[in-house]
Enzyme design. Structure first.
Site, mmCIF file in Angstrom:
data_model
loop_
_atom_site.group_PDB
_atom_site.id
_atom_site.type_symbol
_atom_site.label_atom_id
_atom_site.label_comp_id
_atom_site.label_asym_id
_atom_site.label_seq_id
_atom_site.Cartn_x
_atom_site.Cartn_y
_atom_site.Cartn_z
ATOM 1 N N ARG A 182 -3.665 -17.008 -4.105
ATOM 2 C CA ARG A 182 -2.622 -17.768 -4.793
ATOM 3 C C ARG A 182 -1.780 -16.899 -5.734
ATOM 4 O O ARG A 182 -1.361 -17.322 -6.803
ATOM 5 C CB ARG A 182 -3.226 -18.949 -5.576
ATOM 6 C CG ARG A 182 -4.020 -19.924 -4.727
ATOM 7 C CD ARG A 182 -3.141 -20.634 -3.694
ATOM 8 N NE ARG A 182 -3.955 -21.538 -2.895
ATOM 9 C CZ ARG A 182 -4.466 -21.227 -1.694
ATOM 10 N NH1 ARG A 182 -4.239 -20.042 -1.156
ATOM 11 N NH2 ARG A 182 -5.192 -22.091 -1.032
ATOM 12 N N SER A 231 -3.232 -29.388 -6.160
ATOM 13 C CA SER A 231 -4.472 -28.808 -6.691
ATOM 14 C C SER A 231 -4.212 -28.152 -8.042
ATOM 15 O O SER A 231 -3.314 -27.329 -8.181
ATOM 16 C CB SER A 231 -5.030 -27.768 -5.714
ATOM 17 O OG SER A 231 -5.420 -28.374 -4.510
ATOM 18 N N GLU A 301 -4.034 -23.251 -11.087
ATOM 19 C CA GLU A 301 -3.268 -22.996 -9.870
ATOM 20 C C GLU A 301 -1.853 -23.518 -10.035
ATOM 21 O O GLU A 301 -0.891 -22.902 -9.589
ATOM 22 C CB GLU A 301 -3.942 -23.644 -8.656
ATOM 23 C CG GLU A 301 -3.208 -23.392 -7.356
ATOM 24 C CD GLU A 301 -3.993 -23.844 -6.128
ATOM 25 O OE1 GLU A 301 -3.355 -24.227 -5.135
ATOM 26 O OE2 GLU A 301 -5.237 -23.810 -6.158
#
Length: 308
Positions: A182, A231, A301
């Site tokens: 990520r 998320s 995130e």
């Protein structure tokens, strides 16, 4: 002659607007553009007419103000004090998708993940089904190495076109992005405008069935019909963030108008006109409780931008 750039707000623009064709808005509300439906205004919002329009704008800006690209706003908390500088909203002119030889799919940065996956399916190109499960656009996927259901952008990206803060357009191969989980090495202010993905030959029916499985799994496990941001925390190595949050007793935890989803504990939701401070504060409280319970330091995130 095309009309000059429209400037909303009745104040001087940060650049000369002659020959610009997009829309430039001063003090632009952003809450309606992000999934959480919260947050402040952008000092400036620019919606370019096309790639050339964006390049001219950024050349004239010359790095004098911070720049941030905005796609669907699905992985984003815009803080209540707003975003300094210029937010670039890439709309339909950047949403093109085409298939090429050797099972390559070429996309504009504004293309939605579900449409990328569907276009690949229709052309018998496999390997991009996972994009059906990522809420967002190609530009965000590329910058953040977006992923879902066992695959991520670094598995399929060939290269991408990026406009650097000064207006230079460059093509970067995947290796230059130095992908990790990520995260990419793209500098702040760089704007992804297009990308090429490598697929493989596949049967459209089988590809479609896999996409349907992903869609059903999302529907059954995630609070899709709420004001959320996707998320919230990265999965720690070998662990699942939602399990850690649940084990720490945070399911349904509420702060102001923000709540930890009861359906999926790695999702925060806006249940009662939450401020962005409510949402971010709840996330920090979840992090604290998880660390206290398990000793694991969760990492955000969701991107958090702007002034508190």
């Amino acid at each position: 002659m095309a009309p000059d750039c429209e400037v909303d707000g009745g104040v001087s623009a940060p650049v000369a607007i002659d020959d610009l064709r997009g829309k430039l808005t001063h003090d632009a509300p952003l809450a309606k553009l992000v999934w959480f439906k919260s947050g402040g205004h952008a000092d400036w919002l620019f919606e370019p007419e096309d790639l050339d329009d964006l390049r001219v704008f950024l050349e004239r800006l010359g790095g004098k103000l911070p720049v941030m690209a905005l796609g669907l706003g699905s992985n984003l908390i815009v803080r209540d004090g707003g975003v300094p500088g210029v937010v670039i909203k890439l709309g339909k002119p950047f949403a093109n998708i085409e298939t090429r030889d050797d099972h390559v799919v070429a996309c504009g940065a504004g293309a939605h993940g579900i449409l990328v996956a569907s276009t690949a399916r229709d052309a018998g190109i496999a390997g991009l089904e996972f994009m059906r499960g990522i809420p967002g656009t190609v530009g965000g996927f590329v910058r953040m190495n977006g992923g879902a259901y066992g695959r991520e952008v670094s598995d399929v990206l060939i290269d991408c076109d990026v406009i650097l803060p000064g207006g230079n357009l460059v093509t970067l191969p995947k290796a230059d992005l130095q992908y990790t989980y990520r995260h990419s090495a793209l500098p702040d202010g760089a704007i992804v405008v297009a990308a090429r993905f490598q697929g493989e030959p596949g049967d459209p029916e089988a590809i479609g069935a896999k996409m349907d499985e992903i869609a059903e799994a999302r529907e059954n496990s995630q609070p899709l019909r709420t004001k959320t941001g996707g998320s919230t925390f990265k999965n720690p190595p070998g662990r699942k963030a939602w399990e850690l949050v649940d084990a720490a007793g945070c399911r349904g935890l509420q702060m102001g108008g923000a709540q930890v989803s009861k359906k999926h504990t790695n999702f925060l939701i806006n249940v009662d006109d939450a401020t962005s401070a409510d949402i971010e504060g709840l996330g920090e409280e979840v992090k604290r409780r998880v660390y206290e319970h398990s000793g694991v330091e969760l990492e955000w995130e969701i991107q958090r931008v702007g002034r508190p």
